[in-house]
Write a protein that holds these residues in place. Structure first.
Motif, mmCIF file in Angstrom:
data_model
loop_
_atom_site.group_PDB
_atom_site.id
_atom_site.type_symbol
_atom_site.label_atom_id
_atom_site.label_comp_id
_atom_site.label_asym_id
_atom_site.label_seq_id
_atom_site.Cartn_x
_atom_site.Cartn_y
_atom_site.Cartn_z
ATOM 1 N N ASP A 40 16.615 -3.193 -21.490
ATOM 2 C CA ASP A 40 17.426 -2.058 -21.935
ATOM 3 C C ASP A 40 17.094 -0.830 -21.086
ATOM 4 O OD1 ASP A 40 19.266 -0.658 -23.400
ATOM 5 O OD2 ASP A 40 17.803 -0.043 -24.916
ATOM 6 N N PRO A 41 17.461 -0.873 -19.818
ATOM 7 C CA PRO A 41 17.108 0.250 -18.949
ATOM 8 C C PRO A 41 18.013 1.438 -19.203
ATOM 9 C CG PRO A 41 18.503 -1.278 -17.764
ATOM 10 C CD PRO A 41 18.235 -1.901 -19.117
ATOM 11 N N LEU A 42 17.603 2.577 -18.666
ATOM 12 C CA LEU A 42 18.512 3.708 -18.588
ATOM 13 C C LEU A 42 19.702 3.318 -17.719
ATOM 14 C CD1 LEU A 42 15.887 6.478 -17.779
ATOM 15 C CD2 LEU A 42 17.208 6.371 -19.889
ATOM 16 N N LEU A 43 20.831 3.926 -17.978
ATOM 17 C CA LEU A 43 22.007 3.670 -17.168
ATOM 18 C C LEU A 43 22.369 4.925 -16.379
ATOM 19 C CD1 LEU A 43 24.512 2.170 -16.197
ATOM 20 C CD2 LEU A 43 25.678 2.898 -18.296
ATOM 21 N N ALA A 44 22.321 4.822 -15.059
ATOM 22 C CA ALA A 44 22.823 5.885 -14.194
ATOM 23 C C ALA A 44 24.259 5.501 -13.855
ATOM 24 C CB ALA A 44 21.967 6.005 -12.942
ATOM 25 N N TYR A 45 25.204 6.133 -14.547
ATOM 26 C CA TYR A 45 26.589 5.687 -14.440
ATOM 27 C C TYR A 45 27.442 6.545 -13.506
ATOM 28 C CZ TYR A 45 27.518 9.367 -17.916
ATOM 29 O OH TYR A 45 27.612 10.571 -18.582
ATOM 30 N N GLY A 46 26.876 7.615 -12.968
ATOM 31 C CA GLY A 46 27.642 8.467 -12.063
ATOM 32 C C GLY A 46 26.725 9.263 -11.170
ATOM 33 N N ALA A 47 27.226 9.652 -10.008
ATOM 34 C CA ALA A 47 26.422 10.460 -9.086
ATOM 35 C C ALA A 47 27.349 11.239 -8.170
ATOM 36 C CB ALA A 47 25.494 9.570 -8.262
ATOM 37 N N ARG A 48 26.858 12.369 -7.704
ATOM 38 C CA ARG A 48 27.591 13.167 -6.730
ATOM 39 C C ARG A 48 26.598 14.014 -5.936
ATOM 40 N NH1 ARG A 48 28.360 13.955 -11.794
ATOM 41 N NH2 ARG A 48 28.110 15.950 -12.873
ATOM 42 N N ILE A 49 27.016 14.362 -4.734
ATOM 43 C CA ILE A 49 26.156 15.117 -3.826
ATOM 44 C C ILE A 49 27.017 16.087 -3.033
ATOM 45 C CG2 ILE A 49 26.333 13.261 -2.103
ATOM 46 C CD1 ILE A 49 23.504 14.043 -1.160
ATOM 47 N N ALA A 50 26.499 17.277 -2.815
ATOM 48 C CA ALA A 50 27.213 18.284 -2.021
ATOM 49 C C ALA A 50 26.183 19.193 -1.370
ATOM 50 C CB ALA A 50 28.160 19.109 -2.899
ATOM 51 N N GLY A 51 26.529 19.723 -0.206
ATOM 52 C CA GLY A 51 25.611 20.657 0.430
ATOM 53 C C GLY A 51 25.781 20.702 1.927
ATOM 54 N N GLU A 93 18.231 10.649 -21.845
ATOM 55 C CA GLU A 93 17.358 11.608 -21.165
ATOM 56 C C GLU A 93 16.228 10.875 -20.457
ATOM 57 O OE1 GLU A 93 14.728 15.643 -22.108
ATOM 58 O OE2 GLU A 93 15.761 14.575 -23.730
ATOM 59 N N PRO A 94 16.120 11.017 -19.141
ATOM 60 C CA PRO A 94 15.048 10.335 -18.415
ATOM 61 C C PRO A 94 13.814 11.216 -18.259
ATOM 62 C CG PRO A 94 16.543 11.298 -16.844
ATOM 63 C CD PRO A 94 17.061 11.682 -18.217
ATOM 64 N N THR A 95 12.675 10.596 -18.112
ATOM 65 C CA THR A 95 11.496 11.280 -17.590
ATOM 66 C C THR A 95 11.458 10.989 -16.089
ATOM 67 O OG1 THR A 95 10.105 9.345 -18.034
ATOM 68 C CG2 THR A 95 10.215 11.062 -19.749
ATOM 69 N N ILE A 123 11.658 10.272 -6.106
ATOM 70 C CA ILE A 123 11.811 10.539 -7.534
ATOM 71 C C ILE A 123 11.600 9.235 -8.279
ATOM 72 C CG2 ILE A 123 13.359 11.315 -9.364
ATOM 73 C CD1 ILE A 123 14.144 12.319 -5.836
ATOM 74 N N ASP A 124 10.537 9.160 -9.061
ATOM 75 C CA ASP A 124 10.233 7.968 -9.854
ATOM 76 C C ASP A 124 10.797 8.113 -11.255
ATOM 77 O OD1 ASP A 124 8.999 6.375 -7.961
ATOM 78 O OD2 ASP A 124 7.023 7.268 -8.293
ATOM 79 N N LEU A 125 11.440 7.049 -11.746
ATOM 80 C CA LEU A 125 12.115 7.032 -13.038
ATOM 81 C C LEU A 125 11.644 5.843 -13.857
ATOM 82 C CD1 LEU A 125 15.703 7.603 -11.621
ATOM 83 C CD2 LEU A 125 14.525 9.241 -13.099
ATOM 84 N N PRO A 126 11.884 5.858 -15.171
ATOM 85 C CA PRO A 126 11.684 4.639 -15.953
ATOM 86 C C PRO A 126 12.692 3.582 -15.494
ATOM 87 C CG PRO A 126 11.928 6.581 -17.361
ATOM 88 C CD PRO A 126 12.339 6.987 -15.983
ATOM 89 N N ALA A 127 12.624 2.392 -16.060
ATOM 90 C CA ALA A 127 13.569 1.329 -15.715
ATOM 91 C C ALA A 127 14.997 1.866 -15.800
ATOM 92 C CB ALA A 127 13.385 0.145 -16.659
ATOM 93 N N THR A 128 15.743 1.742 -14.710
ATOM 94 C CA THR A 128 17.078 2.332 -14.615
ATOM 95 C C THR A 128 18.028 1.361 -13.927
ATOM 96 O OG1 THR A 128 16.134 4.559 -14.442
ATOM 97 C CG2 THR A 128 18.418 4.280 -13.729
ATOM 98 N N ALA A 129 19.208 1.214 -14.494
ATOM 99 C CA ALA A 129 20.274 0.451 -13.856
ATOM 100 C C ALA A 129 21.216 1.440 -13.171
ATOM 101 C CB ALA A 129 21.040 -0.369 -14.898
ATOM 102 N N PHE A 130 21.388 1.263 -11.878
ATOM 103 C CA PHE A 130 22.249 2.165 -11.107
ATOM 104 C C PHE A 130 23.645 1.551 -11.049
ATOM 105 C CE2 PHE A 130 17.928 3.052 -9.744
ATOM 106 C CZ PHE A 130 17.887 4.438 -9.780
ATOM 107 N N GLY A 131 24.568 2.121 -11.844
ATOM 108 C CA GLY A 131 25.887 1.538 -11.992
ATOM 109 C C GLY A 131 27.005 2.273 -11.311
ATOM 110 N N PHE A 132 26.698 3.167 -10.412
ATOM 111 C CA PHE A 132 27.755 3.918 -9.728
ATOM 112 C C PHE A 132 27.964 3.333 -8.323
ATOM 113 C CE2 PHE A 132 23.708 6.259 -9.473
ATOM 114 C CZ PHE A 132 23.479 6.242 -8.103
ATOM 115 N N PRO A 133 29.145 3.513 -7.746
ATOM 116 C CA PRO A 133 29.399 3.016 -6.392
ATOM 117 C C PRO A 133 28.478 3.677 -5.375
ATOM 118 C CG PRO A 133 31.454 3.577 -7.497
ATOM 119 C CD PRO A 133 30.353 4.093 -8.367
ATOM 120 N N ALA A 134 28.031 2.924 -4.403
ATOM 121 C CA ALA A 134 27.102 3.460 -3.407
ATOM 122 C C ALA A 134 27.693 4.652 -2.671
ATOM 123 C CB ALA A 134 26.736 2.366 -2.405
#
Length: 404
Positions: A30-41, A55-57, A71-82
């Motif tokens: 039952d990992p955390l779910l990272a379901y979206g991401a974005r980057i700008a700069g 909420e992650p630590t 950046i170290d996280l608890p168990a996380t499933a990365f579900g967003f497109p690369a």
């Protein structure tokens, strides 16, 4: 959300084998779910936002050769497109994935020394979960070396690893700090004099050094150069250097060319969403394109927080910029030749600091023979630097008198 989480775990394991050598272990049940991401700069400041279902630590660490932020996280499933976390701005490579059944990791490889000036978790306004917000800024190499020296992977307290970049310019308390910006530099030569040899970048640096020396000779004023040698700095880097050092003023120096060779004289520009006239618009477009001409990444900067306090700060800063421009024109009057309507405004990217009053000063135009002769005359440069120093002194006096 549960179905999405299950699908995301499978996607994350598949993506990890392609995108990252970090690990091949299957994520926790039952990992955390990272379901979206974005980057700008851009090459001075970059923001990464990762949407998570809970909420992650996290902890932050740095590595060198190459420069990396980990950046170290608890168990996380990365579900967003690369493609949603494609490297831009400060970062040239981004990898993420499972470390073991209890942990995951994001590794940001940078093109230059960087530091996270902000790393925080905040609730998502829609109530879907939380978001991890990472704001990175360029960092002087010496400060990054010190950060690496103090690095401790056994300490989970990341407070020392996240925070504002320390000013390089150490001004006395109460000193009025002026950032003197020599336009162009390095691969970006700017305009060229009629001799086909003398370049704008040389003229601006020579004058910037002279002006800084004169300002530093004044009680209560300290000046520093955004560049002190022939090197390329992007427009955003120039702004960021001024802000990181908490400058009280930012003065960008230029000596452009125009198609209309009969136009001559000094011009003072302040920032505005709408150009005051066609000439101001043309000059701003040319200066704003200097990054593209130098082959720099011109991605949009991270959007500022749109709140009333930021809006008030920008308005107050713009008012101070206009006040400085008026002091410059008053000091130049009858002493330095100026263009018709010498105070103009346009959307100059180098004047975009929301909290540092800023002007762009065209010393004269290399396309005009009379201006060119003066720009290359040491005695005239001394006179111009004296008048500009007096303007800064007057601005400082009036600012202090008004409680600034």
């Amino acid at each position: 959300m549960r179905a999405l989480r299950i699908a995301a775990v499978a996607l994350a394991v598949t993506a990890l084998s392609i995108l990252s050598p970090l690990a091949t272990a299957v994520a926790a049940a039952d990992p955390l779910l990272a379901y979206g991401a974005r980057i700008a700069g851009d090459d001075a400041r970059t923001r990464i936002v990762i949407d998570m279902d809970r909420e992650p630590t996290f902890t932050v660490h740095y590595l060198d050769n190459p420069v990396r932020v980990v950046i170290d996280l608890p168990a996380t499933a990365f579900g967003f497109p690369a493609g949603d976390l494609k490297p831009v701005g400060l970062f040239k490579d981004i990898r993420y994935g499972t470390m073991d059944e209890d942990s995951a990791r994001i590794v940001l490889t940078a093109a230059k020394p960087v530091k996270l000036v902000m790393a925080k978790v905040q609730p998502d306004e829609s109530g879907k979960g939380h978001r991890l917000v990472l704001d990175a800024e360029m960092l002087p190499a010496a400060q990054f070396a010190e950060l690496i020296k103090q690095e401790s992977w056994t300490n989970d307290d990341t407070a020392k690893d996240v925070g504002p970049v320390a000013p390089m310019e150490k001004a006395d308390p109460g000193s009025f700090l002026v950032a003197v910006d020599a336009g162009h530099g390095g691969i970006d030569a700017g305009a060229t004099a009629s001799d086909g040899v003398t370049q704008e970048k040389e003229i601006t640096l020579t004058f910037a050094k002279l002006l800084a020396d004169k300002l530093n000779a004044q009680p209560g004023i300290k000046a520093f150069l955004t560049r002190d040698k022939d090197e390329y700095l992007s427009l955003s880097q120039r702004v960021t250097i001024a802000r990181q050092n908490h400058a009280s003023l930012f003065i960008s120096l230029h000596a452009d060319t125009l198609k209309q060779k009969d136009i001559r004289g000094a011009t003072v520009y302040t920032i505005s969403d709408k150009a005051s006239d066609k000439l101001a618009s043309e000059v701003a477009d040319r200066e704003n394109n200097s990054d593209q001409l130098a082959g720099a990444d011109t991605q949009a900067q991270p959007a500022a927080v749109a709140d009333i306090l930021m809006d008030l700060t920008r308005r107050e800063t713009q008012a101070f910029s206009i006040s400085l421009a008026q002091d410059v024109l008053t000091s130049f009057n009858g002493q330095i030749a100026m263009i018709n309507n010498p105070h103009r405004h346009a959307g100059f990217r180098v004047l975009q600091a929301p909290d540092v009053p800023s002007i762009l000063l065209e010393l004269g135009f290399l396309s005009n023979k009379d201006d060119e002769k003066l720009l290359l005359d040491p005695d005239w440069r001394q006179k111009l630097a004296d008048r500009l120093t007096d303007a800064v002194k007057q601005y400082r006096v009036s600012t202090i008198a008004n409680g600034g």
